[in-house]
Design an enzyme around this catalytic site. Sequence first.
Site, mmCIF file in Angstrom:
data_model
loop_
_atom_site.group_PDB
_atom_site.id
_atom_site.type_symbol
_atom_site.label_atom_id
_atom_site.label_comp_id
_atom_site.label_asym_id
_atom_site.label_seq_id
_atom_site.Cartn_x
_atom_site.Cartn_y
_atom_site.Cartn_z
ATOM 1 N N ALA A 124 0.854 -1.189 0.000
ATOM 2 C CA ALA A 124 0.000 0.000 0.000
ATOM 3 C C ALA A 124 0.893 1.244 0.000
ATOM 4 O O ALA A 124 1.823 1.335 -0.792
ATOM 5 C CB ALA A 124 -0.974 -0.036 1.163
ATOM 6 N N SER A 125 0.676 2.165 0.919
ATOM 7 C CA SER A 125 1.373 3.455 0.840
ATOM 8 C C SER A 125 2.834 3.419 1.262
ATOM 9 O O SER A 125 3.541 4.418 1.081
ATOM 10 C CB SER A 125 0.619 4.507 1.656
ATOM 11 O OG SER A 125 -0.553 4.893 0.976
ATOM 12 N N ILE A 126 3.331 2.310 1.788
ATOM 13 C CA ILE A 126 4.784 2.198 1.969
ATOM 14 C C ILE A 126 5.473 2.316 0.608
ATOM 15 O O ILE A 126 6.639 2.722 0.520
ATOM 16 C CB ILE A 126 5.159 0.877 2.669
ATOM 17 C CG1 ILE A 126 4.613 0.849 4.099
ATOM 18 C CG2 ILE A 126 6.671 0.680 2.707
ATOM 19 C CD1 ILE A 126 4.856 -0.458 4.825
ATOM 20 N N THR A 127 4.738 2.009 -0.453
ATOM 21 C CA THR A 127 5.245 2.201 -1.812
ATOM 22 C C THR A 127 5.779 3.614 -2.018
ATOM 23 O O THR A 127 6.744 3.829 -2.775
ATOM 24 C CB THR A 127 4.118 1.920 -2.828
ATOM 25 O OG1 THR A 127 3.722 0.546 -2.721
ATOM 26 C CG2 THR A 127 4.551 2.217 -4.258
#
Length: 425
Positions: A124-127
């Site tokens: 998810a937003s760790i991307t």
Amino acid sequence: MRAVNTKKHTEPGTNLIYRIAAHKGNVLFMMLAFALLLLAGLAAREDISDTPAPEIVKETLLTTFTDDELFFFEDSITRYLLAQRFNGSVLVARHGTVLVNRSFGFSDFRNHTPLRQETPFQLASITKTFTATAVLMLHHEGLLSIDDTLTKHIPEFPWPNITVRHLLTHTSGLQNYMWMVERYWQHRHRPNNEDMLQLFLKYPRPVDFRAGSRFAYSNTGYAFLGLLIERVSGQSYADFIHQHIFEPLEMHHSFVYNPHSEAPMTSDRAYGFRLWRNRYIVIPDVHHDGVMGDKGIYSNTLDLYKWDRAISNNRLLPDSLWQQAFEYTLLANGRPVRYGMGWRLQSYLDNHVVHHPGRWNGFRTAFKRFVDDDATLILLGNTSRDLTRLINDLQSIIFYREIAERSAPPEEEDPLEYEVIGGGQ
């Protein structure tokens, strides 16, 4: 997006830990404190009668800590996560030594496929930490400047005053592309980043505020950064990340989910689920999955620890650029914002913390680097479960000695940092 209660609270178990630790800082008292925390967690956990108990998968790793210290960390964290019926993977490290690396439960509840250490999760937003680093790599190579306007590299970009830095720091004011896809995308195939740009060109939207004047978390900004990487490098986002980050760091179980590729998506991965009437229901892929940069990377705990070590050792970027990524953003009026370039910023027990949570279609993730202590906490889940309480309690275990020496309880996580990150079930 559901409403989130932002009122600060302290869990009963954490209160018990602090009260005991405030009087005695030794392991005996801390073990007693965590036993009480586990009992509190057992009493508070949800009853999921139809769900099998999590299966534990363990990988033994060499460390430089004593056997007693290893036992304390591994036993305390394992018992706690079992009591909380956590489904996912966890890695804890300090001073370059992995203390705990375990997996609990299932990658796919439909056929009870057990999680393995190699199982990749949608980050998810760790991307965004990877997307920001890729942009800074292009900046370091002189192929762009973070103070360039987007129009220098994407001439048809419809907002001439927005810079790369505005996108990196969530200060652009761009509206949500996910809403645009839901409202205007009429094709059966998933849109890519170029298609997203075309939607904004065909259906113009004003910005919510003047660039640089406010902070508003923006998946749209990072999706445009994904497009910027493609335009400047001449490679697809997936190929650039693979060639310039995953391969050099030997992150062999990490990949960008690319629905536009002719190669089929691997089934050897975790699937996202949500709890409904005591059953876990799989969440299917959606049109938004075709857009990359704000989400889309799959990885596991060991590969993320390689990512952590690369940052710690100033690989990929010089130290000056890493430090710049970890600095507070200043708005036009001089007010600081607790976000750098691809990283949320915190303070915990006098530690400078850089981290990013993730939330997308059943996946809940957290990647935290306690910079001053060289500690790392990675938590990857796939059951739509909020991680805020788990992060609070795991930090209390990791830093139990430091907490015992304080006269005040440690800082608590802000639930907004784990929920207001762009949507998804």
